[in-house]
Every structure is written in C-alpha cells, then in structure tokens.
Design an enzyme around this catalytic site. Structure first.
Site, PDB file in Angstrom:
ATOM      1  N   GLY B  13       0.775  -1.232   0.000  1.00 56.26           N
ATOM      2  CA  GLY B  13       0.000   0.000   0.000  1.00 56.26           C
ATOM      3  C   GLY B  13       0.807   1.283   0.000  1.00 56.26           C
ATOM      4  O   GLY B  13       0.322   2.314   0.467  1.00 56.26           O
ATOM      5  N   ARG B  89      -5.452  -7.818  -9.312  1.00 51.43           N
ATOM      6  CA  ARG B  89      -6.497  -8.621  -9.936  1.00 51.43           C
ATOM      7  C   ARG B  89      -6.906  -7.968 -11.247  1.00 51.43           C
ATOM      8  O   ARG B  89      -6.968  -6.735 -11.330  1.00 51.43           O
ATOM      9  CB  ARG B  89      -7.747  -8.696  -9.039  1.00 51.43           C
ATOM     10  CG  ARG B  89      -7.506  -9.241  -7.657  1.00 51.43           C
ATOM     11  CD  ARG B  89      -7.153 -10.701  -7.638  1.00 51.43           C
ATOM     12  NE  ARG B  89      -8.234 -11.545  -8.144  1.00 51.43           N
ATOM     13  CZ  ARG B  89      -8.117 -12.855  -8.342  1.00 51.43           C
ATOM     14  NH1 ARG B  89      -6.973 -13.459  -8.112  1.00 51.43           N
ATOM     15  NH2 ARG B  89      -9.136 -13.554  -8.777  1.00 51.43           N
ATOM     16  N   ASN B 105      -5.033   3.254 -13.256  1.00 53.90           N
ATOM     17  CA  ASN B 105      -4.031   2.339 -12.707  1.00 53.90           C
ATOM     18  C   ASN B 105      -2.654   2.950 -12.876  1.00 53.90           C
ATOM     19  O   ASN B 105      -2.417   3.710 -13.819  1.00 53.90           O
ATOM     20  CB  ASN B 105      -4.092   1.001 -13.479  1.00 53.90           C
ATOM     21  CG  ASN B 105      -3.098  -0.023 -12.952  1.00 53.90           C
ATOM     22  OD1 ASN B 105      -2.991  -0.238 -11.744  1.00 53.90           O
ATOM     23  ND2 ASN B 105      -2.372  -0.651 -13.850  1.00 53.90           N
ATOM     24  N   HIS B 107       1.265   1.805 -13.491  1.00 58.34           N
ATOM     25  CA  HIS B 107       2.031   0.632 -13.945  1.00 58.34           C
ATOM     26  C   HIS B 107       3.512   1.003 -14.013  1.00 58.34           C
ATOM     27  O   HIS B 107       3.863   2.063 -14.538  1.00 58.34           O
ATOM     28  CB  HIS B 107       1.524   0.195 -15.324  1.00 58.34           C
ATOM     29  CG  HIS B 107       2.267  -0.994 -15.859  1.00 58.34           C
ATOM     30  ND1 HIS B 107       1.961  -2.282 -15.476  1.00 58.34           N
ATOM     31  CD2 HIS B 107       3.319  -1.092 -16.707  1.00 58.34           C
ATOM     32  CE1 HIS B 107       2.795  -3.118 -16.076  1.00 58.34           C
ATOM     33  NE2 HIS B 107       3.621  -2.425 -16.838  1.00 58.34           N
TER      34      HIS B 107
END
Lengths: 218, 218
Positions: B13, B89, B105, B107
C-alpha cells in the site's frame, strides 16, 4: 590508435552532420556511403572533406550483392565501426558478419517500443507522453539489437507529429555522437551487451513542477 | 462538489500511502478496498481514518461475483473515480462497466513497453536504459488503456532489479497523486482519450552532462 568510423546514410544527413560537427575524441569519420542519388548526406560529407561514395542499391540484383559492395567500400577505408545515420536499408548477414557487433544505429523511439518505420508517428498515435531515441547495436532483426544508450523526449499537448519528429531528431543529434565518442574512448563496448552510456536522469521532483502542467486551481 | 476517490489495493500500500499523504485538491479518498488478508494497505487506510474493507477474492466462486462485491462497496461509498494502487487482480466488465472510463491504474513501465507482471524486471532484462511509470485508464486489456501520464526513470549501470523497483516506485508515488489531483481539478479527463499530464521534460543538453556518464578521457 584512432578509431576509424564509416557512416551509412540515405537521406538529408542531419545525423551525419552532427557526427561531423562533434568532437569524437580518438575517432575519425573516414568514409561515408550513401545509397540514394541526390541524398544531401553526400554533399555534407564532401563539404567536410570526408571521402564519400554513392552506392545505389538499385544498381544491384539483390540485397546481398549490394551489401557486398558496402563491405568492400568500408573495408577499403579501414573502418572499425559502422554507424547507420538515417540509413533506410535492412542489412543482411553479408554486412553484419563482416563487422560483428560493430554496427550501430540510432532509432527515434525508446526501443523496444515502436520499432520499424515512422516510429515518432507510432508513438504519437499510441498516445504515449514520453518517447525518445535509442542507439543500439544492429543485429539481424528490425531495431532489436542490444541497446547502448537512450534519451527521453516528452510529447507535449501542443505537438504535431512534425514537432515531435523535430524534437526527437535534435536529441538524436546529441546522443549519437556521444555514443560514438564513448565507444572510441572505450567507455562503452558495443559487442559485449553491457553498455554504460545513458541519457539524463529526470528529477522525480520535477514531475509536479513540469512547466507544461497546468497549475492546480487555487 | 468534491470528487470521491475509491482505492483498490492488494499489497503493502505504498501508493495508497502516497495518495493519503498528498494534497489531492478537491478530492477525498472515501473508501479503500483490499483483497488480500493481512495486506498492509488496510492498516494504512485505518490509520488515516479512511473507511476500509477487506473483500477476499478467494471467498468468491468466480471473478464476476468478486467484482460485483467490489462494485457494491464502491457504489455504497459514492465513489466517482476508482484508483488501482498495487491492485493485483484483472477486472471484468462487471467493474469496468460500472465505472466507465473512471478507473485508473499505475504501472511500473513506460507503456506500451513491458505490460503485465514484473515490469521492472522485464525492462532490466531487456537492457533498456530508460524505463519509467505510467498512469492509464483501465480497459479490458492488460495495461492497454489510454495513457494519462508518464514519467521516465533511468536504469543505472550499478542498479540491481531491486534498486530499479525502488526508484520506479518513488516516481509512482509522485505521479499517481498528481494525476488524481489533476483529474479532480478538471485538468485531465480520463474518459476523453486526450489527456494532458506528463512528466518532466528532460534537458537534451543534459545528455552529455549526465553525472553517471564517465568523463571523456583528456
């Protein structure tokens, strides 16, 4: 013992010009070969007093016989390192095996992204925010050989493809001579697969201070 | 009208922590969902006073039913924008269609290079000299959605993969909150396919002045 550089070019020759204008340390450009009649690269070489030859690929029956003529010209000039500077022909093993691990190319993307033709347009249309250029060792693939050096170039919101092409090219003009000099100095070794030259390290703190990023609302 | 952010996390996290620590402007993190028991992300959310839930994917028969539980939790919290922060996921259309163009997201590569797992190792082993991180809109592919922002990270000669992972992560911690804030400010629009946020512009002149580049021999 000075390193003897041969340059292959097809077009306007701005990367050749950058090499001619740069301090390459213990290296000299001893031969320029151009494969397209009227390519400005030929005139640039002649203006710099570098022996230059036109070898038209169209005059040969196949890639191998054209490549054999290239090898003959480069060997006659005693070339140690072959630099592709906007050379638009795929080389066969006839050339690759004659200068194993001693042929380098500059490509206008951060390889392995966007190999092949029109790399800046590929990057632009993919919507990436950062592209760049790569100097790599030439192998039998298309832009697949070991990477020697890279430099990053941002794609700005206001960019057209032409703007981006210009900005990437300007960085190529810095990176390619730097790599040639580093090879001549023995600071990087094209054949050993573990090169050391790289572009500037971005300041992570600058991510938020990017001048092109609109200011947060108060 | 403040933007309500939901964060999905699976691991330690640190990107969630960067979001919790950042000034997100007119946005608040209103919900954190973690899918792995014991993930430190859960404790970070609780320490920050943000409502946090554990929804274990292992408790569900298939991806769709797990995703339905995610959607229920996010909708219950009134979430406007979903941020994947180390969420391991692949989302099905059950989630994607519930928040169309509103899931982002981060990456750890300069996409489209090195999608999928272990991107830093992929970059390291490919021998590239520059990698980075990307914030993108999530679509049905693996790391294929529209790119919102990127930042470059050099691979240094002395780097191990672990060094590189740390350096990329540190840049993610800057870029992800900057993008969330820019979306909340209305400076970039995840759904419109023409985002504007980007990383710092490297100084082309710095190519030759890179501190990690050995000096030319005199």
């Amino acid at each position: 013992m000075r390193m003897r550089i041969g340059v292959l070019a097809s077009g306007s020759g701005t990367n050749l010009q950058a090499l001619l204008d740069a301090d390459l340390g213990p290296a000299d450009i001893v031969s320029v070969v151009v494969n397209v009649e009227g390519a400005k690269a030929l005139a640039r070489a002649e203006a710099a007093g570098v022996p230059a030859r036109l070898i038209r690929h169209r005059d040969f029956a196949d890639r191998e016989s054209f490549d054999a003529a290239l090898v003959e010209a480069l060997r006659a000039a005693g070339v140690d390192l072959v630099v592709l500077a906007g050379f638009m022909r795929i080389l066969t093993p006839v050339v690759l095996d004659a200068f194993p691990g001693r042929i380098i190319n500059v490509h206008p993307s951060l390889l392995p992204a966007f190999p092949g033709v029109d790399a800046q347009r590929q990057a632009f249309e993919a919507g990436v925010r950062i592209t760049g250029c790569t100097v790599h060792v030439v192998d039998a693939g298309v832009d697949t050989g070991p990477i020697l050096a890279q430099a990053a170039v941002p794609i700005l919101e206001t960019d057209t493809v032409v703007d981006l092409q210009r900005r990437v090219l300007a960085v190529e003009h810095q990176l390619l001579p730097a790599v040639v000099r580093a090879i001549a100095d023995g600071r990087i070794f094209p054949a050993d697969g573990r090169p050391r030259l790289r572009g500037p390290e971005p300041d992570p703190g600058a991510v938020l201070a990017c001048p092109s990023l609109p200011e947060p609302t108060p």
